[in-house]
Design an enzyme around this catalytic site. Structure first.
Site, PDB file in Angstrom:
ATOM      1  N   HIS A   1      -3.980  -3.852  -0.684  1.00 35.46           N
ATOM      2  CA  HIS A   1      -4.724  -4.581  -1.714  1.00 35.46           C
ATOM      3  C   HIS A   1      -5.469  -3.573  -2.575  1.00 35.46           C
ATOM      4  O   HIS A   1      -5.956  -2.560  -2.067  1.00 35.46           O
ATOM      5  CB  HIS A   1      -5.731  -5.533  -1.054  1.00 35.46           C
ATOM      6  CG  HIS A   1      -6.184  -6.635  -1.957  1.00 35.46           C
ATOM      7  ND1 HIS A   1      -7.130  -6.451  -2.916  1.00 35.46           N
ATOM      8  CD2 HIS A   1      -5.775  -7.920  -2.059  1.00 35.46           C
ATOM      9  CE1 HIS A   1      -7.319  -7.587  -3.576  1.00 35.46           C
ATOM     10  NE2 HIS A   1      -6.508  -8.492  -3.078  1.00 35.46           N
TER      11      HIS A   1
ATOM     12  N   ASP B   1      -1.653 -12.992   1.645  1.00 34.88           N
ATOM     13  CA  ASP B   1      -0.266 -13.463   1.658  1.00 34.88           C
ATOM     14  C   ASP B   1       0.435 -13.246   2.991  1.00 34.88           C
ATOM     15  O   ASP B   1       1.530 -13.750   3.200  1.00 34.88           O
ATOM     16  CB  ASP B   1       0.518 -12.743   0.547  1.00 34.88           C
ATOM     17  CG  ASP B   1       0.012 -13.166  -0.816  1.00 34.88           C
ATOM     18  OD1 ASP B   1      -0.444 -12.295  -1.586  1.00 34.88           O
ATOM     19  OD2 ASP B   1       0.030 -14.377  -1.094  1.00 34.88           O
TER      20      ASP B   1
HETATM   21  C1  SDX Z   1      -2.507 -10.653  -4.045  1.00 31.70           C
HETATM   22  O1  SDX Z   1      -5.845  -8.544  -6.976  1.00 31.70           O
HETATM   23  C2  SDX Z   1      -5.992  -9.561  -6.175  1.00 31.70           C
HETATM   24  O2  SDX Z   1      -7.070  -9.979  -5.842  1.00 31.70           O
HETATM   25  C3  SDX Z   1      -4.691 -10.196  -5.713  1.00 31.70           C
HETATM   26  C4  SDX Z   1      -4.830 -11.298  -4.704  1.00 31.70           C
HETATM   27  C5  SDX Z   1      -5.507 -12.498  -5.300  1.00 31.70           C
HETATM   28  O3  SDX Z   1      -6.066 -13.294  -4.523  1.00 31.70           O
HETATM   29  O4  SDX Z   1      -5.377 -12.697  -6.528  1.00 31.70           O
HETATM   30  O5  SDX Z   1      -5.584 -10.854  -3.588  1.00 31.70           O
HETATM   31  C6  SDX Z   1      -3.474 -11.767  -4.225  1.00 31.70           C
HETATM   32  O6  SDX Z   1      -1.801 -10.350  -4.967  1.00 31.70           O
HETATM   33  C7  SDX Z   1      -2.515  -9.889  -2.744  1.00 31.70           C
HETATM   34  C8  SDX Z   1      -1.511  -8.675  -2.758  1.00 31.70           C
HETATM   35  C9  SDX Z   1      -0.118  -9.239  -2.463  1.00 31.70           C
HETATM   36  N1  SDX Z   1       0.898  -8.204  -2.622  1.00 31.70           N
HETATM   37  C10 SDX Z   1       1.568  -7.677  -1.576  1.00 31.70           C
HETATM   38  O7  SDX Z   1       1.335  -7.966  -0.395  1.00 31.70           O
HETATM   39  C11 SDX Z   1       2.679  -6.723  -1.969  1.00 31.70           C
HETATM   40  C12 SDX Z   1       2.620  -5.468  -1.070  1.00 31.70           C
HETATM   41  N2  SDX Z   1       1.404  -4.719  -1.425  1.00 31.70           N
HETATM   42  C13 SDX Z   1       1.501  -3.868  -2.541  1.00 31.70           C
HETATM   43  O8  SDX Z   1       2.609  -3.718  -3.297  1.00 31.70           O
HETATM   44  C14 SDX Z   1       0.236  -3.122  -2.927  1.00 31.70           C
HETATM   45  O9  SDX Z   1      -0.500  -2.887  -1.796  1.00 31.70           O
HETATM   46  C15 SDX Z   1      -0.605  -3.822  -3.964  1.00 31.70           C
HETATM   47  C16 SDX Z   1       0.190  -4.155  -5.185  1.00 31.70           C
HETATM   48  C17 SDX Z   1      -1.181  -5.077  -3.409  1.00 31.70           C
HETATM   49  C18 SDX Z   1      -1.758  -2.892  -4.342  1.00 31.70           C
HETATM   50  O10 SDX Z   1      -1.205  -1.859  -5.033  1.00 31.70           O
HETATM   51  P1  SDX Z   1      -2.093  -0.608  -5.538  1.00 31.70           P
HETATM   52  O11 SDX Z   1      -3.543  -0.878  -5.347  1.00 31.70           O
HETATM   53  O12 SDX Z   1      -1.631  -0.260  -6.911  1.00 31.70           O
HETATM   54  O13 SDX Z   1      -1.751   0.489  -4.486  1.00 31.70           O
HETATM   55  P2  SDX Z   1      -0.497   1.443  -4.599  1.00 31.70           P
HETATM   56  O14 SDX Z   1       0.746   0.664  -4.888  1.00 31.70           O
HETATM   57  O15 SDX Z   1      -0.868   2.558  -5.504  1.00 31.70           O
HETATM   58  O16 SDX Z   1      -0.376   1.980  -3.079  1.00 31.70           O
HETATM   59  C19 SDX Z   1      -1.205   3.045  -2.614  1.00 31.70           C
HETATM   60  C20 SDX Z   1      -0.388   3.683  -1.489  1.00 31.70           C
HETATM   61  C21 SDX Z   1       1.009   4.118  -1.950  1.00 31.70           C
HETATM   62  O17 SDX Z   1       1.422   5.146  -1.080  1.00 31.70           O
HETATM   63  P3  SDX Z   1       1.348   6.708  -1.643  1.00 31.70           P
HETATM   64  O18 SDX Z   1       2.045   6.709  -2.992  1.00 31.70           O
HETATM   65  O19 SDX Z   1      -0.137   6.995  -1.749  1.00 31.70           O
HETATM   66  O20 SDX Z   1       2.048   7.521  -0.593  1.00 31.70           O
HETATM   67  O21 SDX Z   1      -0.157   2.730  -0.442  1.00 31.70           O
HETATM   68  C22 SDX Z   1       1.250   2.482  -0.332  1.00 31.70           C
HETATM   69  C23 SDX Z   1       1.874   2.935  -1.641  1.00 31.70           C
HETATM   70  O22 SDX Z   1       3.236   3.298  -1.421  1.00 31.70           O
HETATM   71  N3  SDX Z   1       1.391   1.023  -0.141  1.00 31.70           N
HETATM   72  C24 SDX Z   1       2.240   0.456   0.716  1.00 31.70           C
HETATM   73  C25 SDX Z   1       2.003  -0.923   0.598  1.00 31.70           C
HETATM   74  N4  SDX Z   1       1.052  -1.147  -0.331  1.00 31.70           N
HETATM   75  C26 SDX Z   1       0.674   0.069  -0.789  1.00 31.70           C
HETATM   76  N5  SDX Z   1       3.147   0.985   1.569  1.00 31.70           N
HETATM   77  C27 SDX Z   1       3.852   0.106   2.315  1.00 31.70           C
HETATM   78  N6  SDX Z   1       3.683  -1.238   2.248  1.00 31.70           N
HETATM   79  C28 SDX Z   1       2.788  -1.783   1.404  1.00 31.70           C
HETATM   80  N7  SDX Z   1       2.618  -3.101   1.357  1.00 31.70           N
END
Ligand code: SDX
Length: 425
Positions: free
Chosen positions: A300, A357
């Site tokens: 998140h 989620d």
């Molecule tokens: C919702 O914003 C809100 O409030 C949203 C929400 C709401 O109520 O409105 O809470 C609802 O959207 C919840 C999030 C649902 N999405 C997911 O579950 C999808 C999986 N999660 C992600 O794709 C990700 O974590 C995000 C999109 C939620 C957050 O993305 P960020 O903050 O841009 O973080 P990032 O993608 O830059 O990740 C940082 C690191 C990366 O690794 P490095 O490049 O540093 O090596 O964490 C890793 C990412 O690869 N990472 C994950 C991961 N999420 C982040 N690795 C594996 N699995 C994951 N789920």
């Protein structure tokens, strides 16, 4: 008021620092370009405040979420969805009399214009219900062109009709006749009945499902400046009408990184179970950054600790499954993935925890709601939050500007557009 100093090209600039009621601070850069010629750069707006808001407070490090100051744990345990809609939109809990009037109004606006039913006929059976929801909500502005003249009435209309639009989309997808809303049921029960009743037999809404639906709707109701809510504010900032802005927010929520994640979680669990792959080797692929493997429902932008909603939903899933004597292997699989991920360096280092989620889809599935309706369920919960932000922006005593971010141009510098004249074939 404290301030921040910026030294640039030998000059010193003083920028005011704003502070919110929860002591959050921000450098006010509204005059930065005029005074320094500089703009700020922050792709994804991870460090940028787009507005001041009094609706929802989140402390991602502490795992705190409050609606208008009320802790989500208390609202979830004691509130009813229709009352939470009022709280988010109007800023206070209604009196009991106001609540009764509010619910009565909501009850009397659940039907959609019969002509809107014709739109459903044009969709193919496999049309994604989010496409239908976005189109239907935008189309409400054709039936209620007075949207801006009586916003309170049109707020009631969409809060009442959203469940009808969603249930009709589901019935359309399975080729069953639409079931009309009743006036003697709660919002959650009315929705579940419209989803699952068939003309031949009544559908008794299990109390456990009605309560679970109420909880899920409340937990999804608002979450400050997330992607879809920021979209609602951006589109609303052009003075687009309420329904057009809501339709845009629905489309933003659809993405698997955002509200589409609950559908993606179930698809991930189902694929993992069907493939027979060991969940530990799946997590190894996730950690290697295998493009096909992401632990959906984890991570998140704000929560670097547990998403409090995920905790509440995990408890609710256990309670519902115990109450109904359901055993879902996907819940066991989700718990195993969570247990391993929470102690694994890759996830711990990146502060990746289960989000809202991760468990919601398992509860929807237990109720018989199909996976491609999960993001519609998120939509139904989030509509009051989107409305609250739209109205907060519209009613800002300081006024509001159209959202128009800057950019840093990285394209070609000037070059000649040659006249090809007769050269063209
Ligand atoms: C919702 O914003 C809100 O409030 C949203 C929400 C709401 O109520 O409105 O809470 C609802 O959207 C919840 C999030 C649902 N999405 C997911 O579950 C999808 C999986 N999660 C992600 O794709 C990700 O974590 C995000 C999109 C939620 C957050 O993305 P960020 O903050 O841009 O973080 P990032 O993608 O830059 O990740 C940082 C690191 C990366 O690794 P490095 O490049 O540093 O090596 O964490 C890793 C990412 O690869 N990472 C994950 C991961 N999420 C982040 N690795 C594996 N699995 C994951 N789920």
């Amino acid at each position: 008021m404290s301030s921040a100093k910026l030294v640039y090209e030998g000059k010193e600039f003083t920028l005011p620092v704003m502070e919110g009621t929860e002591k959050e601070r921000a450098i006010d850069v509204r005059k930065l370009r005029a005074e320094t010629g500089l703009v700020t750069y922050d792709d994804g707006y991870g460090n940028t405040g787009s507005c001041k808001s009094a609706i929802t407070f989140i402390d991602g490090d502490q795992g705190i979420l409050r609606y208008r100051g009320y802790p989500i744990e208390e609202v979830a345990e004691r509130g009813r969805f229709t009352e939470v809609c009022y709280l988010l939109i109007y800023g206070r809990r209604p009196t009991l009399e106001e609540l009764a009037a509010w619910r009565q109004k909501m009850t009397m606006h659940t039907l959609i214009h019969e002509d809107m039913k014709k739109f459903y006929e044009g969709y193919p059976p496999n049309a994604h219900p989010m496409a239908i929801m976005a189109a239907m909500v935008a189309s409400l502005s054709s039936f209620y062109p007075d949207t801006d003249k009586d916003l309170d009435l049109n707020i009631i209309r969409i809060l009442a009709k959203s469940k009808t639009l969603a249930a009709f989309a589901y019935k359309k997808s399975i080729g069953q006749p639409f079931v009309y809303p009743r006036n003697d049921m709660s919002w959650p029960a009315n929705f579940l009945r419209m989803m699952f009743a068939v003309p031949a037999e009544e559908y008794e809404v299990p109390k456990a499902f009605e309560d679970a639906m109420n909880l899920l709707l409340i937990l999804h109701a608002d979450h400050e400046q997330n992607c879809s809510t920021s979209t609602m504010r951006m589109v609303g900032s052009s003075e687009a009408n309420l329904y057009a802005s809501l339709s845009a927010a629905i489309c933003a929520l659809w993405g698997p990184r955002h509200g589409g994640a609950n559908q993606a979680v179930l698809e991930m669990l189902e694929e993992l179970r069907a493939s027979g792959e060991d969940y530990k080797s799946f997590l190894e692929r996730v950690k290697k950054g295998d493009s096909k493997a992401r632990l959906m429902g984890f991570g998140h932008r704000i929560y670097k600790n547990f998403d409090p909603r995920a905790k509440l939903l995990k408890t609710a899933a256990d309670r519902i499954f115990d109450e109904l004597g359901i055993h879902d292997p996907l819940l066991d699989l989700a718990k195993k993935l969570e247990e391993v991920a929470l102690s694994d360096e890759y996830f711990v280092k990146r502060k990746l925890y289960p989000n809202v989620d991760f468990y919601s889809g398992i509860i929807y599935r237990a109720m018989g709601i199909p996976t491609d309706m999960f993001t519609v369920m998120f939509t139904l919960g989030r509509i009051p939050g989107w409305i609250a932000h739209y109205m907060e922006q519209r009613n800002d005593p300081d006024g509001y500007r159209i959202h128009r971010p800057r950019q840093i141009y990285t394209g070609e510098t000037q070059r000649v557009f040659e006249d090809w004249g007769t050269k063209r074939l």
